[in-house]
Write a protein that holds these residues in place. Structure first.
Motif, PDB file in Angstrom:
ATOM      1  N   PHE A  57       0.729  -1.239   0.046  1.00  0.00           N
ATOM      2  CA  PHE A  57      -0.024  -0.076   0.032  1.00  0.00           C
ATOM      3  C   PHE A  57       0.738   1.308  -0.008  1.00  0.00           C
ATOM      4  O   PHE A  57       0.257   2.324  -0.448  1.00  0.00           O
ATOM      5  CB  PHE A  57      -0.975  -0.039   1.143  1.00  0.00           C
ATOM      6  N   ASN A  58       1.980   0.995   0.726  1.00  0.00           N
ATOM      7  CA  ASN A  58       2.695   2.386   0.860  1.00  0.00           C
ATOM      8  C   ASN A  58       4.038   2.611  -0.120  1.00  0.00           C
ATOM      9  O   ASN A  58       4.434   3.563  -0.274  1.00  0.00           O
ATOM     10  CB  ASN A  58       3.154   2.308   2.290  1.00  0.00           C
ATOM     11  N   LYS A  59       4.659   1.450  -0.610  1.00  0.00           N
ATOM     12  CA  LYS A  59       5.922   1.704  -1.195  1.00  0.00           C
ATOM     13  C   LYS A  59       5.483   2.127  -2.883  1.00  0.00           C
ATOM     14  O   LYS A  59       4.593   1.637  -3.488  1.00  0.00           O
ATOM     15  CB  LYS A  59       6.701   0.288  -1.401  1.00  0.00           C
ATOM     16  N   ASN A  60       6.254   2.933  -3.359  1.00  0.00           N
ATOM     17  CA  ASN A  60       5.816   3.573  -4.777  1.00  0.00           C
ATOM     18  C   ASN A  60       4.494   4.027  -4.572  1.00  0.00           C
ATOM     19  O   ASN A  60       3.734   3.565  -5.982  1.00  0.00           O
ATOM     20  CB  ASN A  60       6.356   2.681  -5.551  1.00  0.00           C
ATOM     21  N   ALA A  76     -10.093  11.113 -19.506  1.00  0.00           N
ATOM     22  CA  ALA A  76     -10.637  12.073 -18.757  1.00  0.00           C
ATOM     23  C   ALA A  76      -9.773  13.569 -19.062  1.00  0.00           C
ATOM     24  O   ALA A  76      -8.513  13.384 -18.882  1.00  0.00           O
ATOM     25  CB  ALA A  76     -10.293  11.573 -17.208  1.00  0.00           C
ATOM     26  N   ASP A  77     -10.450  14.363 -19.082  1.00  0.00           N
ATOM     27  CA  ASP A  77     -10.104  15.919 -19.211  1.00  0.00           C
ATOM     28  C   ASP A  77      -9.600  16.339 -17.934  1.00  0.00           C
ATOM     29  O   ASP A  77      -8.780  17.207 -17.634  1.00  0.00           O
ATOM     30  CB  ASP A  77     -11.167  16.446 -19.897  1.00  0.00           C
ATOM     31  N   ILE A  78     -10.576  15.886 -16.817  1.00  0.00           N
ATOM     32  CA  ILE A  78     -10.222  16.684 -15.533  1.00  0.00           C
ATOM     33  C   ILE A  78     -10.187  15.409 -14.597  1.00  0.00           C
ATOM     34  O   ILE A  78     -11.024  14.725 -14.562  1.00  0.00           O
ATOM     35  CB  ILE A  78     -11.051  17.668 -14.896  1.00  0.00           C
ATOM     36  N   ILE A  79      -9.325  15.551 -13.744  1.00  0.00           N
ATOM     37  CA  ILE A  79      -9.009  14.521 -12.474  1.00  0.00           C
ATOM     38  C   ILE A  79      -8.729  15.313 -11.261  1.00  0.00           C
ATOM     39  O   ILE A  79      -7.908  16.209 -11.350  1.00  0.00           O
ATOM     40  CB  ILE A  79      -7.931  13.554 -12.858  1.00  0.00           C
ATOM     41  N   PHE A  80      -9.300  15.167 -10.197  1.00  0.00           N
ATOM     42  CA  PHE A  80      -9.407  15.852  -9.061  1.00  0.00           C
ATOM     43  C   PHE A  80      -8.598  14.698  -8.127  1.00  0.00           C
ATOM     44  O   PHE A  80      -8.832  13.692  -7.702  1.00  0.00           O
ATOM     45  CB  PHE A  80     -10.743  16.046  -8.229  1.00  0.00           C
ATOM     46  N   ILE A  81      -7.235  15.261  -7.471  1.00  0.00           N
ATOM     47  CA  ILE A  81      -6.592  14.404  -6.401  1.00  0.00           C
ATOM     48  C   ILE A  81      -6.781  15.155  -5.096  1.00  0.00           C
ATOM     49  O   ILE A  81      -6.277  16.424  -4.873  1.00  0.00           O
ATOM     50  CB  ILE A  81      -5.179  14.435  -7.160  1.00  0.00           C
ATOM     51  N   GLN A  82      -7.014  14.312  -4.123  1.00  0.00           N
ATOM     52  CA  GLN A  82      -7.116  14.891  -2.724  1.00  0.00           C
ATOM     53  C   GLN A  82      -6.064  14.261  -1.962  1.00  0.00           C
ATOM     54  O   GLN A  82      -5.688  13.082  -2.221  1.00  0.00           O
ATOM     55  CB  GLN A  82      -8.588  14.345  -2.173  1.00  0.00           C
ATOM     56  N   GLU A  83      -5.587  15.024  -0.903  1.00  0.00           N
ATOM     57  CA  GLU A  83      -4.775  14.540   0.121  1.00  0.00           C
ATOM     58  C   GLU A  83      -3.348  13.944  -0.398  1.00  0.00           C
ATOM     59  O   GLU A  83      -3.004  12.871  -0.016  1.00  0.00           O
ATOM     60  CB  GLU A  83      -5.567  13.663   1.066  1.00  0.00           C
ATOM     61  N   ALA A  84      -2.888  14.612  -1.367  1.00  0.00           N
ATOM     62  CA  ALA A  84      -1.481  14.068  -2.486  1.00  0.00           C
ATOM     63  C   ALA A  84      -0.457  14.745  -1.519  1.00  0.00           C
ATOM     64  O   ALA A  84      -0.436  15.888  -1.250  1.00  0.00           O
ATOM     65  CB  ALA A  84      -1.603  14.198  -3.741  1.00  0.00           C
ATOM     66  N   ALA A  85       0.839  14.239  -1.817  1.00  0.00           N
ATOM     67  CA  ALA A  85       1.960  14.741  -1.049  1.00  0.00           C
ATOM     68  C   ALA A  85       2.134  15.714  -1.978  1.00  0.00           C
ATOM     69  O   ALA A  85       1.945  15.885  -3.204  1.00  0.00           O
ATOM     70  CB  ALA A  85       3.128  13.639  -0.886  1.00  0.00           C
ATOM     71  N   ALA A  86       3.288  16.885  -1.626  1.00  0.00           N
ATOM     72  CA  ALA A  86       3.408  17.814  -2.395  1.00  0.00           C
ATOM     73  C   ALA A  86       4.471  17.167  -3.655  1.00  0.00           C
ATOM     74  O   ALA A  86       4.350  17.840  -4.749  1.00  0.00           O
ATOM     75  CB  ALA A  86       4.308  18.757  -1.567  1.00  0.00           C
ATOM     76  N   SER A  87       5.114  16.226  -3.375  1.00  0.00           N
ATOM     77  CA  SER A  87       6.027  15.695  -4.446  1.00  0.00           C
ATOM     78  C   SER A  87       5.101  15.040  -5.378  1.00  0.00           C
ATOM     79  O   SER A  87       5.593  14.459  -6.575  1.00  0.00           O
ATOM     80  CB  SER A  87       7.073  14.643  -3.787  1.00  0.00           C
ATOM     81  N   PHE A  88       3.953  14.723  -5.221  1.00  0.00           N
ATOM     82  CA  PHE A  88       3.103  14.090  -6.247  1.00  0.00           C
ATOM     83  C   PHE A  88       2.970  14.802  -7.667  1.00  0.00           C
ATOM     84  O   PHE A  88       2.996  14.014  -8.579  1.00  0.00           O
ATOM     85  CB  PHE A  88       1.594  13.731  -5.631  1.00  0.00           C
ATOM     86  N   VAL A  89       2.868  16.140  -7.535  1.00  0.00           N
ATOM     87  CA  VAL A  89       2.864  16.621  -8.621  1.00  0.00           C
ATOM     88  C   VAL A  89       4.157  16.382  -9.794  1.00  0.00           C
ATOM     89  O   VAL A  89       3.854  16.397 -10.877  1.00  0.00           O
ATOM     90  CB  VAL A  89       2.779  18.345  -8.396  1.00  0.00           C
TER      91      VAL A  89
END
Length: 101
Positions: A57-60, A76-89
């Protein structure tokens, strides 16, 4: 959150004051019961299983999410991501390329 006297008038002010420590104690007792049960039922296998689940669940995690987005939501044209780490971008820009502005 504490159990508020204002919400539950049957709760005294003293009980409100100790409600969080009591909740923590109840959770600790519940955890102890679960660990003891697992030590009895599966003494040699439960911890390795727990570690493998945590790893899965947590590695990579970012890469796993990007793979799901690329495969399942490619159109999909738009995807909403919630509670992601700053490095996810940064990971998403690398993994999804031109789809990220």
């Amino acid at each position: 959150d504490p159990i508020r006297h204002a919400k539950s008038p049957a709760i005294t002010m003293e009980e409100e004051a100790i409600s969080i420590p009591l909740q923590v104690l109840a959770l600790a007792i519940f955890d102890c019961v679960l660990v003891r049960m697992l030590q009895i039922i599966a003494p040699r296998t439960w911890q390795p299983l727990k570690h493998s689940l945590c790893d899965a669940f947590n590695k990579n995690k970012s890469q796993q999410v990007i793979n799901i987005l690329a495969k399942s939501y490619d159109d999909a044209d738009i995807i909403f991501i919630q509670e992601a780490a700053a490095s996810f971008v940064d990971h998403a820009k690398q993994g999804l390329g031109s789809k990220i502005p």
